[in-house]
Design a protein around this motif. Structure first.
Motif, PDB file in Angstrom:
ATOM      1  N   UNK A   1       0.810  -1.215   0.000  1.00 38.49           N
ATOM      2  CA  UNK A   1       0.000   0.000   0.000  1.00 38.49           C
ATOM      3  C   UNK A   1       0.846   1.269   0.000  1.00 38.49           C
ATOM      4  N   UNK A   2       2.098   1.153   0.395  1.00 34.28           N
ATOM      5  CA  UNK A   2       2.940   2.342   0.523  1.00 34.28           C
ATOM      6  C   UNK A   2       3.173   3.013  -0.825  1.00 34.28           C
ATOM      7  N   UNK A   3       3.175   4.329  -0.818  1.00 33.37           N
ATOM      8  CA  UNK A   3       3.289   5.122  -2.050  1.00 33.37           C
ATOM      9  C   UNK A   3       4.611   4.889  -2.768  1.00 33.37           C
ATOM     10  N   UNK A   4       5.632   4.404  -2.049  1.00 38.95           N
ATOM     11  CA  UNK A   4       6.931   4.176  -2.662  1.00 38.95           C
ATOM     12  C   UNK A   4       6.866   3.194  -3.832  1.00 38.95           C
ATOM     13  N   UNK A   5       5.815   2.374  -3.876  1.00 32.12           N
ATOM     14  CA  UNK A   5       5.687   1.354  -4.924  1.00 32.12           C
ATOM     15  C   UNK A   5       4.884   1.835  -6.130  1.00 32.12           C
ATOM     16  N   UNK A   6       4.389   3.041  -6.124  1.00 31.51           N
ATOM     17  CA  UNK A   6       3.451   3.516  -7.147  1.00 31.51           C
ATOM     18  C   UNK A   6       4.019   3.451  -8.559  1.00 31.51           C
ATOM     19  N   UNK A   7       5.314   3.703  -8.720  1.00 33.99           N
ATOM     20  CA  UNK A   7       5.923   3.703 -10.050  1.00 33.99           C
ATOM     21  C   UNK A   7       6.985   2.613 -10.204  1.00 33.99           C
ATOM     22  N   UNK A   8       7.030   1.675  -9.257  1.00 32.07           N
ATOM     23  CA  UNK A   8       8.076   0.648  -9.236  1.00 32.07           C
ATOM     24  C   UNK A   8       7.805  -0.436 -10.275  1.00 32.07           C
ATOM     25  N   UNK A   9       8.698  -0.556 -11.246  1.00 33.88           N
ATOM     26  CA  UNK A   9       8.517  -1.528 -12.328  1.00 33.88           C
ATOM     27  C   UNK A   9       9.097  -2.902 -11.992  1.00 33.88           C
TER      28      UNK A   9
ATOM     29  N   UNK B   1      13.384 -13.386  -9.132  1.00 30.28           N
ATOM     30  CA  UNK B   1      13.611 -14.823  -9.079  1.00 30.28           C
ATOM     31  C   UNK B   1      12.442 -15.638  -8.567  1.00 30.28           C
ATOM     32  N   UNK B   2      11.431 -14.970  -7.991  1.00 32.86           N
ATOM     33  CA  UNK B   2      10.260 -15.697  -7.511  1.00 32.86           C
ATOM     34  C   UNK B   2       9.438 -16.181  -8.699  1.00 32.86           C
ATOM     35  N   UNK B   3       8.892 -17.391  -8.591  1.00 35.45           N
ATOM     36  CA  UNK B   3       8.182 -18.013  -9.712  1.00 35.45           C
ATOM     37  C   UNK B   3       6.667 -17.805  -9.681  1.00 35.45           C
ATOM     38  N   UNK B   4       6.156 -17.059  -8.699  1.00 36.55           N
ATOM     39  CA  UNK B   4       4.702 -16.875  -8.620  1.00 36.55           C
ATOM     40  C   UNK B   4       4.235 -15.928  -9.725  1.00 36.55           C
ATOM     41  N   UNK B   5       2.923 -15.897  -9.959  1.00 34.76           N
ATOM     42  CA  UNK B   5       2.376 -15.044 -11.018  1.00 34.76           C
ATOM     43  C   UNK B   5       2.558 -13.561 -10.730  1.00 34.76           C
ATOM     44  N   UNK B   6       2.468 -13.186  -9.448  1.00 34.93           N
ATOM     45  CA  UNK B   6       2.654 -11.778  -9.096  1.00 34.93           C
ATOM     46  C   UNK B   6       4.025 -11.290  -9.540  1.00 34.93           C
ATOM     47  N   UNK B   7       5.037 -12.138  -9.379  1.00 33.94           N
ATOM     48  CA  UNK B   7       6.410 -11.733  -9.679  1.00 33.94           C
ATOM     49  C   UNK B   7       6.794 -11.939 -11.140  1.00 33.94           C
ATOM     50  N   UNK B   8       6.223 -12.935 -11.797  1.00 37.25           N
ATOM     51  CA  UNK B   8       6.592 -13.217 -13.190  1.00 37.25           C
ATOM     52  C   UNK B   8       5.759 -12.436 -14.193  1.00 37.25           C
ATOM     53  N   UNK B   9       4.600 -11.901 -13.767  1.00 34.81           N
ATOM     54  CA  UNK B   9       3.721 -11.235 -14.722  1.00 34.81           C
ATOM     55  C   UNK B   9       3.397  -9.780 -14.378  1.00 34.81           C
ATOM     56  N   UNK B  10       3.667  -9.365 -13.143  1.00 31.14           N
ATOM     57  CA  UNK B  10       3.227  -8.025 -12.729  1.00 31.14           C
ATOM     58  C   UNK B  10       4.328  -7.288 -11.967  1.00 31.14           C
ATOM     59  N   UNK B  11       4.198  -5.993 -11.920  1.00 37.56           N
ATOM     60  CA  UNK B  11       5.151  -5.132 -11.214  1.00 37.56           C
ATOM     61  C   UNK B  11       4.637  -4.805  -9.814  1.00 37.56           C
ATOM     62  N   UNK B  12       5.545  -4.263  -9.002  1.00 40.72           N
ATOM     63  CA  UNK B  12       5.126  -3.768  -7.692  1.00 40.72           C
ATOM     64  C   UNK B  12       4.108  -2.637  -7.857  1.00 40.72           C
ATOM     65  N   UNK B  13       4.276  -1.842  -8.914  1.00 40.68           N
ATOM     66  CA  UNK B  13       3.347  -0.739  -9.155  1.00 40.68           C
ATOM     67  C   UNK B  13       1.926  -1.255  -9.391  1.00 40.68           C
ATOM     68  N   UNK B  14       1.813  -2.330 -10.171  1.00 37.69           N
ATOM     69  CA  UNK B  14       0.483  -2.902 -10.429  1.00 37.69           C
ATOM     70  C   UNK B  14      -0.090  -3.516  -9.157  1.00 37.69           C
ATOM     71  N   UNK B  15       0.746  -4.192  -8.402  1.00 30.79           N
ATOM     72  CA  UNK B  15       0.287  -4.775  -7.144  1.00 30.79           C
ATOM     73  C   UNK B  15      -0.157  -3.674  -6.179  1.00 30.79           C
TER      74      UNK B  15
END
Length: 373
Positions: free
Chosen positions: A292-300, A306-320
């Motif tokens: 939720x922290x604003x620091x992730x708003x533009x983080x690509x 290296x994590x194999x989950x869908x969050x890490x292989x398909x999406x950015x911190x910004x999208x999360x």
């Protein structure tokens, strides 16, 4: 019946590798078990839980007894069929949930009378009825009904609760024996004794002599200090036989998991990984990340490289960050998959460290990095 085989003992600690043989396949230990309270790991398809690598999850006897109820579960042949889960299933006794009801329950020698948190209706759990309920559920591992106590009670109250737990355990085991082939699961006993060394010793010795295929160390992670947890975990683990799998219920933070493994504990579970995920908090080797922290708003970058989950292989911190901030259910689902993937990988790393006789250094280095902030 023996269901556990010790494979390797770490030379730098009491940590060990083992193999559990259960009704729906073998399970490598030490093992972390995701919690599926109502017959589902929240936010996850069972096929995805299995794809990560989990072969043992938890169900909750208290909640499943109330909803959907034994009539429904019986008609479907148990929770495996009802929920389409073909892995192993461990169910708790409902004792902790009843303990949490506080003013809505009354404990006696016969069992515990309680009011449903859903509609206020009255029910009774006895050692025998809890075994019967878990038989209907189809549990591969079932837990005895026990009396869970808070850390501040006096010695007399703790002694009384322990004696009731012991009497209930004997009744549960006798009932399990009478059921014979009608109950295919493995019934575990639960050591109690609150935060008194003499009672812990007495309870451990009682269960060591009983014919349970596994033993849980109960009464921890119930509001005590971390110092109390560490001391009584170590003290009790040293008293419980190594011939059987040892299980500590309700621990899921990396420091508590590593402390348990270091003391020879084989099994543990917690809702922490999934509950934190639904609130936008995810685990990494560098600590917990609050999306939720604003620091992730533009983080690509991904949550963790290296994590194999869908969050890490398909999406950015910004999208999360966006998913969590807008309350989209996909955010919680992706975060849950990430956290469960993270803990599965952590257990793989732990087992490798034990195999290579370097668990003590692994624990030290991991905790130094994880809690560095």
């Amino acid at each position: 019946m023996k269901i556990f085989q010790e494979i390797h003992q770490d030379t730098t600690s009491k940590a060990r590798l083992g193999l559990l043989t259960l009704g729906h396949g073998q399970v490598e230990t030490p093992v972390f078990m995701p919690v599926g309270t109502n017959g589902t790991v929240k936010g996850m398809f069972h096929e995805d839980v299995k794809k990560i690598g989990y072969t043992l999850i938890l169900g909750n006897t208290y909640h499943l007894y109330l909803r959907p109820g034994l009539e429904v579960l019986s008609q479907f042949g148990g929770l495996h069929s009802f929920s389409n889960w073909d892995g192993n299933l461990l169910t708790d006794s409902g004792g902790f949930q009843v303990f949490s009801l506080s003013g809505l329950r009354k404990i006696g020698e016969k069992g515990v009378t309680f009011q449903s948190h859903i509609d206020g209706s009255k029910h009774i759990f006895t050692p025998e009825s809890v075994v019967d309920t878990q038989r209907v559920i189809g549990s591969d591992i079932a837990m005895c009904l026990d009396v869970c106590t808070p850390p501040e009670i006096d010695h007399r109250a703790a002694t009384e609760a322990m004696h009731i737990t012991h009497a209930w355990a004997k009744r549960a085991l006798d009932h399990r024996t009478q059921l014979a082939g009608d109950f295919k699961g493995n019934l575990f006993g639960i050591v109690q004794g609150n935060f008194y060394e003499d009672l812990r010793k007495q309870s451990a010795e009682f269960f060591n002599e009983m014919d349970f295929p596994g033993i849980a160390i109960g009464g921890l992670s119930v509001g005590e200090t971390s110092e109390q947890f560490t001391h009584f975990l170590q003290y009790t683990a040293d008293l419980v036989t190594r011939e059987k799998p040892r299980y500590v219920m309700g621990i899921g933070s990396p420091d508590y998991i590593l402390e348990a493994v270091e003391n020879g504990i084989d099994m543990f579970d917690c809702v922490l990984a999934t509950r934190m995920a639904r609130n936008g908090a995810v685990f990494t080797d560098d600590g917990v990340v609050t999306l939720k922290k604003a620091i992730h708003k533009f983080d690509q970058h991904p949550i963790e490289e290296g994590c194999t989950c869908r969050a890490c292989t398909q999406y950015s911190r910004a999208y999360m960050h966006h998913m969590v901030k807008t309350g989209e259910m996909l955010g919680g689902m992706l975060a849950t998959e990430h956290n469960l993937t993270y803990f599965y990988r952590l257990m793989q790393q732990i087992r490798l460290a034990i195999r290579e006789n370097r668990f003590a250094s692994f624990k030290r280095d991991y905790l130094a990095r994880f809690y560095a902030k």
